[in-house]
Design an enzyme around this catalytic site. Structure first.
Site, PDB file in Angstrom:
ATOM      1  N   SER A 175       0.833  -1.210   0.000  1.00 59.01           N
ATOM      2  CA  SER A 175       0.000   0.000   0.000  1.00 59.01           C
ATOM      3  C   SER A 175       0.864   1.254   0.000  1.00 59.01           C
ATOM      4  CB  SER A 175      -0.849   0.093   1.261  1.00 59.01           C
ATOM      5  OG  SER A 175      -1.523  -1.077   1.497  1.00 59.01           O
TER       6      SER A 175
ATOM      7  N   HIS B 237      -1.786  -2.902  -6.908  1.00 54.74           N
ATOM      8  CA  HIS B 237      -2.388  -2.536  -5.620  1.00 54.74           C
ATOM      9  C   HIS B 237      -3.886  -2.801  -5.626  1.00 54.74           C
ATOM     10  CE1 HIS B 237      -3.414   0.722  -2.453  1.00 54.74           C
ATOM     11  NE2 HIS B 237      -3.191  -0.430  -1.877  1.00 54.74           N
TER      12      HIS B 237
ATOM     13  N   GLU C 219      -4.738  -0.413  -8.676  1.00 56.46           N
ATOM     14  CA  GLU C 219      -3.747   0.549  -9.167  1.00 56.46           C
ATOM     15  C   GLU C 219      -2.569  -0.242  -9.734  1.00 56.46           C
ATOM     16  OE1 GLU C 219      -4.090   4.547  -6.456  1.00 56.46           O
ATOM     17  OE2 GLU C 219      -3.112   2.851  -5.504  1.00 56.46           O
TER      18      GLU C 219
ATOM     19  N   ASN D 109      -4.581   6.664  -2.157  1.00 54.79           N
ATOM     20  CA  ASN D 109      -4.248   7.018  -0.767  1.00 54.79           C
ATOM     21  C   ASN D 109      -3.648   8.416  -0.678  1.00 54.79           C
ATOM     22  OD1 ASN D 109      -5.242   4.722   0.434  1.00 54.79           O
ATOM     23  ND2 ASN D 109      -3.310   3.608   0.310  1.00 54.79           N
TER      24      ASN D 109
HETATM   25  P1  NAD Z   1      -1.800  -9.696   6.740  1.00 52.91           P
HETATM   26  O1  NAD Z   1      -1.031  -9.399   7.976  1.00 52.91           O
HETATM   27  O2  NAD Z   1      -3.233 -10.093   6.840  1.00 52.91           O
HETATM   28  O3  NAD Z   1      -1.070 -10.859   5.913  1.00 52.91           O
HETATM   29  C1  NAD Z   1       0.305 -10.909   5.719  1.00 52.91           C
HETATM   30  C2  NAD Z   1       0.683 -12.369   5.553  1.00 52.91           C
HETATM   31  O4  NAD Z   1       2.040 -12.438   5.153  1.00 52.91           O
HETATM   32  C3  NAD Z   1       0.551 -13.167   6.863  1.00 52.91           C
HETATM   33  O5  NAD Z   1      -0.301 -14.254   6.638  1.00 52.91           O
HETATM   34  C4  NAD Z   1       1.996 -13.601   7.134  1.00 52.91           C
HETATM   35  O6  NAD Z   1       2.090 -14.873   7.745  1.00 52.91           O
HETATM   36  C5  NAD Z   1       2.582 -13.598   5.740  1.00 52.91           C
HETATM   37  N1  NAD Z   1       4.044 -13.523   5.726  1.00 52.91           N
HETATM   38  C6  NAD Z   1       4.849 -12.755   6.477  1.00 52.91           C
HETATM   39  N2  NAD Z   1       6.151 -13.004   6.174  1.00 52.91           N
HETATM   40  C7  NAD Z   1       6.140 -13.946   5.184  1.00 52.91           C
HETATM   41  C8  NAD Z   1       7.154 -14.623   4.455  1.00 52.91           C
HETATM   42  N3  NAD Z   1       8.443 -14.374   4.673  1.00 52.91           N
HETATM   43  N4  NAD Z   1       6.790 -15.521   3.497  1.00 52.91           N
HETATM   44  C9  NAD Z   1       5.474 -15.764   3.274  1.00 52.91           C
HETATM   45  N5  NAD Z   1       4.468 -15.163   3.961  1.00 52.91           N
HETATM   46  C10 NAD Z   1       4.804 -14.263   4.889  1.00 52.91           C
HETATM   47  O7  NAD Z   1      -1.610  -8.432   5.812  1.00 52.91           O
HETATM   48  P2  NAD Z   1      -2.548  -7.914   4.620  1.00 52.91           P
HETATM   49  O8  NAD Z   1      -3.527  -6.954   5.182  1.00 52.91           O
HETATM   50  O9  NAD Z   1      -3.006  -9.066   3.808  1.00 52.91           O
HETATM   51  O10 NAD Z   1      -1.498  -7.030   3.791  1.00 52.91           O
HETATM   52  C11 NAD Z   1      -0.574  -7.633   2.927  1.00 52.91           C
HETATM   53  C12 NAD Z   1      -0.059  -6.569   1.966  1.00 52.91           C
HETATM   54  O11 NAD Z   1      -1.158  -5.997   1.258  1.00 52.91           O
HETATM   55  C13 NAD Z   1       0.654  -5.403   2.652  1.00 52.91           C
HETATM   56  O12 NAD Z   1       1.729  -4.992   1.835  1.00 52.91           O
HETATM   57  C14 NAD Z   1      -0.412  -4.323   2.712  1.00 52.91           C
HETATM   58  O13 NAD Z   1       0.138  -3.019   2.708  1.00 52.91           O
HETATM   59  C15 NAD Z   1      -1.156  -4.584   1.415  1.00 52.91           C
HETATM   60  N6  NAD Z   1      -2.544  -4.104   1.390  1.00 52.91           N
HETATM   61  C16 NAD Z   1      -3.361  -4.309   2.460  1.00 52.91           C
HETATM   62  C17 NAD Z   1      -4.672  -3.840   2.398  1.00 52.91           C
HETATM   63  C18 NAD Z   1      -5.616  -4.046   3.549  1.00 52.91           C
HETATM   64  O14 NAD Z   1      -6.591  -3.303   3.660  1.00 52.91           O
HETATM   65  N7  NAD Z   1      -5.364  -5.027   4.422  1.00 52.91           N
HETATM   66  C19 NAD Z   1      -5.149  -3.188   1.251  1.00 52.91           C
HETATM   67  C20 NAD Z   1      -4.289  -3.037   0.140  1.00 52.91           C
HETATM   68  C21 NAD Z   1      -2.981  -3.493   0.232  1.00 52.91           C
END
Ligand code: NAD
Length: 361
Positions: free
Chosen positions: A120, A141, A153, A191
């Protein structure tokens, strides 16, 4: 380029839902790589639960469920991704972790494979810099929830090739999404435009006696589906504050986070997720009015409609800067705000609204 197999690294909120979306819409194998074998097992359980619930309520047929379950696998080994044509990274928002993952992927994937990050807020160019394929690297994104939100995006760096952008655009559109093309700048587009609007709303709480309820109501009267404070409570104020810091670092004083955002985090008022934010959701707690009275004792009277107009003005001015800087074209800015943040109908978007209100021609 054909995408016949996809890897998704990280099976969290975003990752496992992106995997389901791809399997459902493209009917290609998707392998989710998690951090360890327990998390891989938990991820596949979430995927199966998704299909079982929808089989139960009639949203998917049995054939769709069987196909979805067969196409999606989870693993703790990068080896299972090595014949993927595209890998989408969706792990925890941490530059060092993500860079290490991309470096590993770069070493094992075929030369034609494309890497994409769902980050993000982190710089796509910096993520790509640890790989030998910056031309085959972009941001993809998705918004949360990825299965429902129509916008993605597509973030380019100066090194992302035209072919990579075209492949990713075609692939993502085939998932039923609308793509906007955006430059690799802090906050990307949506954002970057949302933050000044939310930050201005928060500043009104510090300087005037207006309440979150009054400003939220005025925003809804202006055509927003939800007011800025309830939106922040839903997104998570800790998450919003982290994004605000990235934008402050990127753009300086005009994006300086409001003091109230910092106080909310210090006081662990994270929003809906822990029951207390600008609003009290489930738990007992100190009303926001007390926090405001204590920290901002000299607030003047305010007008909620004027506050919302000022918030939208800040968004429109930022949208105009994005045009001037070539971050995205005008049409993509208007579409991005309509689909990504439900900008009120009838204006075109923040640029149209800015013109209507005489901010620019
Ligand atoms: P989350 O915490 O729900 O999930 C992250 C996952 O990554 C976890 O399951 C974790 O175990 C895994 N992980 C961590 N280290 C790892 C590794 N070395 N190898 C494999 N897996 C690994 O987070 P999320 O909300 O799904 O966000 C993930 C990405 O998406 C981030 O970059 C975030 O900025 C982006 N994002 C999130 C949102 C949102 O609203 N949640 C929206 C758009 C983008």
């Amino acid at each position: 380029m054909d995408i016949n197999k996809v890897g998704v690294v990280g099976g969290g909120i975003m990752g496992h839902n992106i995997a389901i979306l791809i399997a459902r819409e493209r009917k290609v194998p998707v392998v989710i790589k998690e951090a360890n074998s327990d998390l891989a097992v938990a991820t596949i359980a979430k995927v199966h639960a998704h299909f079982d619930v929808r089989l139960g309520n009639g949203k998917y047929s049995r054939a769709e469920v069987e196909m979805g379950k067969a196409l999606i696998t989870a693993t703790d080994s990068f080896d299972d991704l090595k014949d993927a044509d595209l890998v989408i990274e969706a792990v925890t928002e941490n530059m060092a972790i993500k860079k290490e993952i991309f470096s590993t992927l770069d070493a094992i994937l075929a030369p034609h494979a494309i890497l994409a990050s769902n980050t993000s807020s982190l710089s796509i160019a910096e993520l790509a810099s640890g790989t030998k394929r910056p031309d085959k690297f972009a941001g993809l994104h998705f918004f949360n929830p990825p299965m429902k939100m129509p916008l993605v995006e597509l973030v380019r760096t100066p090194q992302t090739s035209k072919e990579t952008l075209e492949t990713l655009q075609n692939f993502t559109e085939s998932l039923g999404k609308t793509i906007i093309r955006v430059a690799d700048v802090p906050g990307f587009l949506v954002n970057r435009l949302l933050l000044p609007y939310l930050n201005t709303a928060a500043k009104f709480l510090e300087t005037t006696a207006l309440t979150p309820e009054q400003i939220d109501e005025a925003a809804m009267n202006a055509g927003w589906p939800v007011g800025p404070f309830l939106l922040m409570d839903f997104v998570g104020i800790d998450v919003g504050a982290a994004v605000a810091e990235v934008l402050y670092k990127g753009y300086g004083e005009r994006m300086k986070p409001s003091e109230i955002l910092r106080l909310m985090v210090v006081n662990k008022r994270f929003g809906k997720k822990n029951g207390i934010g600008f609003y009290l959701h489930e738990t007992e707690g100190t009303p926001i009015a007390d926090l405001l009275k204590q920290n901002f004792p000299n607030r003047a009277n305010g007008n909620a409609d004027e506050a919302v107009k000022t918030m939208m003005l800040e968004m429109a001015l930022e949208a105009k800067r994005c045009v001037t800087e070539g971050v995205a074209d005008e049409n993509d800015i208007e579409i991005g705000c309509a689909l990504g943040i439900h900008f009120p109908d009838g204006h075109g978007g923040p640029l149209g609204w800015g013109r209507e209100n005489g901010l620019f021609s």
